[in-house]
Write a protein that holds these residues in place. Structure first.
Motif: not given
Length: 253
Positions: A149-152, A184-187, A209-212
Motif C-alpha cells: 500500500x502507499x506510505x500514507x 517485508x517489502x524488500x524481501x 491488485x484489483x484496481x488499486x
C-alpha cells in the motif's frame, strides 16, 4: 467529495451494519447505539429501515444480519472469480502444504480474508474464515498488505495502533513496526509469530491488485510448523507458485 454529495443517512445506516463486524451474531438496540456512537432514536429508525429492506432481521434477543447481506459479498467474490479461479488454487496449495491458505485484501486499517482453504486432514483450525478481520501491523498478512500500500496507509496504521498488546510478544514500537513492513517489502514476503495470537505464526506473499486494492496469499499455522529446517522456504515456494497461478488464470489482476 463535497459535503453536498455526502449522504449522511446512508452513511449512518452503514455504520449500523458495521457494528456486526467481528462475528457479532446478534445485537440489541442499546448495544448498537453504544457501538455506533449514534443517537438512540436515530439507531432505532435506521434499524427498522434495515429490517424492512431485508438487511437485518429480528430475533428473540435482538437484531442480526439477514441473508441478504450475502448478495453484496457475492458480487465482490464473483468479480474476483473466487469459485472458478481462486478456490481450486487455494485447495491445491493447502493440500500440498498441509496448512490453511487464504486470499486476503485490505479494508481500511484491517486485513480481511476473502477466501480460504484447509487441507482435508485438518481437524482443528485457527478460527479464521471468510470475512475475518486481522490487524495490519501485527500479522504477516497485514504487514504484506501494508508493504503493498502507499506510505500514507502505513502512517495511518501506525497512528491508529492500539497501545495494548494482543500478546506478550506484540511489537508496539512504531519505528520497529515500520521497519518490519519495509523489510517485508524488500524481501517479498512477511513472517510474523506470536504477535496476534500466542502459538500462531503466519507467512504472506504478494499476489496482485484489483484496481488499486492489493491482495496477498497467506498461511497461518502453529509456530512449531515452521521449526523444521527449510520449512519456511517450502511454504514460500508454494505460496508464490499459487500466486502466479491465480495471476495467469485471471483473478485478481
Amino acid at each position: 467529495m463535497s459535503d453536498r454529495d455526502f449522504a449522511q443517512t446512508l452513511a449512518k445506516g452503514l455504520e449500523v451494519l458495521a457494528c456486526f463486524e467481528g462475528g457479532m451474531p446478534q445485537l440489541t438496540l442499546p448495544e448498537i447505539t453504544r457501538r455506533s456512537g449514534l443517537d438512540r432514536a436515530v439507531v432505532r429508525r435506521l434499524c427498522l429501515t434495515l429490517v424492512r429492506c431485508g438487511y437485518l432481521e429480528e430475533g428473540e434477543g435482538g437484531l442480526r444480519l439477514a441473508p441478504r447481506v450475502l448478495t453484496l459479498a457475492g458480487g465482490f467474490l464473483g468479480g474476483l472469480q473466487v469459485g472458478r479461479v481462486v478456490q481450486p488454487v487455494l485447495r491445491h496449495a493447502a493440500e500440498e502444504l498441509d496448512m490453511e491458505v487464504a486470499l486476503a485484501t485490505r479494508d481500511r486499517l484491517h486485513a480481511v480474508y476473502v477466501d480460504r482453504a484447509a487441507p482435508a486432514s485438518a481437524r482443528v483450525t485457527l478460527g479464521f474464515g471468510i470475512g475475518s478481520a486481522l490487524p495490519l501491523l501485527h500479522t504477516a498478512v497485514g504487514r504484506m498488505l501494508l508493504a503493498r500500500s502507499g506510505p500514507e496507509v502505513l502512517d495511518q496504521a501506525l497512528a491508529a495502533r492500539s497501545p495494548s498488546p494482543y500478546t506478550e510478544a506484540t511489537e508496539l514500537d512504531a519505528d520497529r513496526l515500520r521497519t518490519a513492513v519495509e523489510t517485508a517489502r524488500e524481501q517479498g514476503y512477511a513472517f510474523a509469530r506470536d504477535e496476534f495470537e500466542l502459538g500462531a505464526a503466519g507467512v504472506a506473499v504478494p499476489l496482485g491488485a484489483l484496481g488499486q486494492v492489493p491482495f496477498v496469499l497467506a498461511t497461518t499455522a502453529s509456530v512449531n510448523a515452521f521449526d523444521e529446517p527449510g520449512r519456511l522456504e517450502r511454504v514460500l515456494d508454494v505460496l508464490r507458485r499459487s500466486a502466479l497461478a491465480i495471476g495467469r488464470l485471471g483473478a485478481p489482476r
